[in-house]
Design a protein around this motif. Structure first.
Motif, mmCIF file in Angstrom:
data_model
loop_
_atom_site.group_PDB
_atom_site.id
_atom_site.type_symbol
_atom_site.label_atom_id
_atom_site.label_comp_id
_atom_site.label_asym_id
_atom_site.label_seq_id
_atom_site.Cartn_x
_atom_site.Cartn_y
_atom_site.Cartn_z
ATOM 1 N N LEU A 1 106.573 48.381 -5.335
ATOM 2 C CA LEU A 1 106.353 48.925 -6.672
ATOM 3 C C LEU A 1 106.447 47.848 -7.741
ATOM 4 O O LEU A 1 107.307 46.966 -7.685
ATOM 5 N N LEU A 2 105.562 47.956 -8.731
ATOM 6 C CA LEU A 2 105.643 47.183 -9.962
ATOM 7 C C LEU A 2 105.925 48.197 -11.071
ATOM 8 O O LEU A 2 105.138 49.118 -11.294
ATOM 9 N N VAL A 3 107.037 48.032 -11.758
ATOM 10 C CA VAL A 3 107.491 49.057 -12.701
ATOM 11 C C VAL A 3 107.652 48.458 -14.094
ATOM 12 O O VAL A 3 108.504 47.589 -14.315
ATOM 13 N N GLU B 1 117.061 50.292 -13.443
ATOM 14 C CA GLU B 1 117.481 49.468 -12.307
ATOM 15 C C GLU B 1 118.251 50.243 -11.249
ATOM 16 O O GLU B 1 118.105 49.975 -10.050
ATOM 17 N N GLU B 2 119.078 51.200 -11.657
ATOM 18 C CA GLU B 2 119.814 51.982 -10.649
ATOM 19 C C GLU B 2 118.848 52.758 -9.770
ATOM 20 O O GLU B 2 119.042 52.859 -8.556
ATOM 21 N N ARG B 3 117.818 53.305 -10.394
ATOM 22 C CA ARG B 3 116.819 54.062 -9.628
ATOM 23 C C ARG B 3 116.070 53.141 -8.661
ATOM 24 O O ARG B 3 115.816 53.502 -7.509
ATOM 25 N N LEU B 4 115.716 51.951 -9.128
ATOM 26 C CA LEU B 4 115.009 51.009 -8.265
ATOM 27 C C LEU B 4 115.903 50.520 -7.127
ATOM 28 O O LEU B 4 115.427 50.274 -6.022
ATOM 29 N N LEU C 1 115.758 53.135 -4.428
ATOM 30 C CA LEU C 1 114.499 53.032 -3.675
ATOM 31 C C LEU C 1 114.514 51.810 -2.767
ATOM 32 O O LEU C 1 113.996 51.852 -1.646
ATOM 33 N N ARG C 2 115.106 50.724 -3.247
ATOM 34 C CA ARG C 2 115.175 49.505 -2.442
ATOM 35 C C ARG C 2 116.004 49.740 -1.185
ATOM 36 O O ARG C 2 115.639 49.284 -0.094
ATOM 37 N N ARG C 3 117.121 50.463 -1.334
ATOM 38 C CA ARG C 3 117.955 50.757 -0.163
ATOM 39 C C ARG C 3 117.222 51.654 0.836
ATOM 40 O O ARG C 3 117.521 51.630 2.027
#
Length: 337
Positions: A121-123, A130-133, A136-138
């Motif tokens: 993703l490019l956001v 950042e917490e949401r990303l 998703l990263r985890r």
């Protein structure tokens, strides 16, 4: 009539189904002559490969997602075009979503991207994301934050030094002779807006200018017109002699209303915007602006994303680009009194 499948392709080409499967998934295993033979058969029977099905089989997507804060702003459209160009060079597709500056819509799009198993993703967000990303990263979806410097050392980002951009805008207004400057922008919760204001305040303090804030609920041409009408209605001695609008859309709305109400720009009032969109230079009175446009931004963000996908850090985890002042007619020719 049912669409043609790989059985029909194999029959037309006179090869096995396995050969057609290799053509679709591992073309390097086939000779040039066999590739040509299967290609001709695909064209003859009208077979359309299913990328979705292939991705399910292989467990790898060829799609990345780009989430824009407001695709109606030409700045985000330019980034999208740059991202698509670089992704195409890499044989990838880009799904584009518009958050419309709404956090709930942004969250819904992030959920949808994750459910479709995009490769990354490019956001470009105006909200703390950042917490949401990180979540998703985890769960296996890496990302690059675009236009906002990440705080986390685990979150790659490509951003612009917005504080310096705000400083450059107000310093330029001081250089042309302005003494009282209005900062038009909002909401203050938006990271980029507060950073540009901080830069404007720094320049005002350094140059001895009076800086007044005119808050707006949205950064649109319509909101700019309202501000322009407000400024034009003031007695000339009470007006600011310089205006820094936090984006070009606001600035263009202000410009339209000021000129329409008889305020001479730049002779009576110098005006500068931010973003340096194509509309700024094309305006009837070309608009001075602070540019955060970079020709290679698509390459930077896509390459940073794929470094992350491959399990390594980008060359620079947090790349911060420098904005550039673009002086034009809307500030050149101000007559200080």
């Amino acid at each position: 009539m049912a669409p043609a499948g790989i059985r029909e392709v194999a029959a037309h080409a006179g090869v096995s189904i396995g050969t057609v499967s290799n053509f679709l998934n591992h073309p390097d295993r086939l000779s040039a002559a066999m590739v040509r033979r299967v290609t001709d058969a695909i064209e003859a029977v009208g077979f359309v490969p299913s990328n979705a099905a292939r991705q399910l089989r292989m467990g790898v997507s060829s799609v990345i997602g780009y989430l824009a804060s407001d695709i109606g702003n030409p700045h985000f459209g330019e980034i999208a075009a740059s991202v698509q160009s670089r992704a195409s060079e890499l044989g990838l597709s880009v799904f584009i979503a518009d958050a419309q500056e709404d956090q709930g819509t942004e969250d819904a799009h992030l959920d949808a991207f994750a459910q479709h198993h995009v490769r990354g993703l490019l956001v470009a967000s105006h909200h703390p994301v950042e917490e949401r990303l990180a979540l998703l990263r985890r769960r296996g979806t890496p990302s690059v934050l675009v236009g906002q410097r990440a705080v986390s050392e685990e979150q790659p980002s490509v951003s612009v030094d917005e504080v310096d951009g705000g400083r450059q805008a107000v310093a330029h207004l001081a250089d042309v002779g302005c003494r009282t400057v209005a900062f038009v922008g909002g909401p203050s919760e938006i990271v980029q807006v507060s950073a540009r204001l901080a830069g404007a305040e720094r320049a005002a303090g350094e140059r001895g200018l009076r800086l007044r804030e005119i808050p707006v609920a949205e950064r649109s041409v319509a909101a700019g017109r309202e501000v322009g009408a407000l400024i034009a209605a003031l007695p000339r001695e009470s007006r600011p002699d310089g205006v820094f609008a936090v984006n070009d859309l606001l600035a263009l709305g202000i410009l339209q209303e000021l000129v329409g109400r008889g305020v001479r720009v730049p002779e009576e009032l110098a005006l500068i915007g931010y973003d340096d969109t194509e509309f700024a230079e094309a305006s009837l009175i070309p608009l001075s602006s602070v540019s955060r446009r970079h020709r290679d931004v698509g390459e930077l963000v896509v390459d940073a994303l794929f470094a992350t996908i491959r399990g390594r850090s980008p060359d620079r985890l947090h790349r911060v680009l420098k904005p550039r002042l673009m002086p034009r007619r809307s500030t050149q020719g101000f007559l200080s009194t």
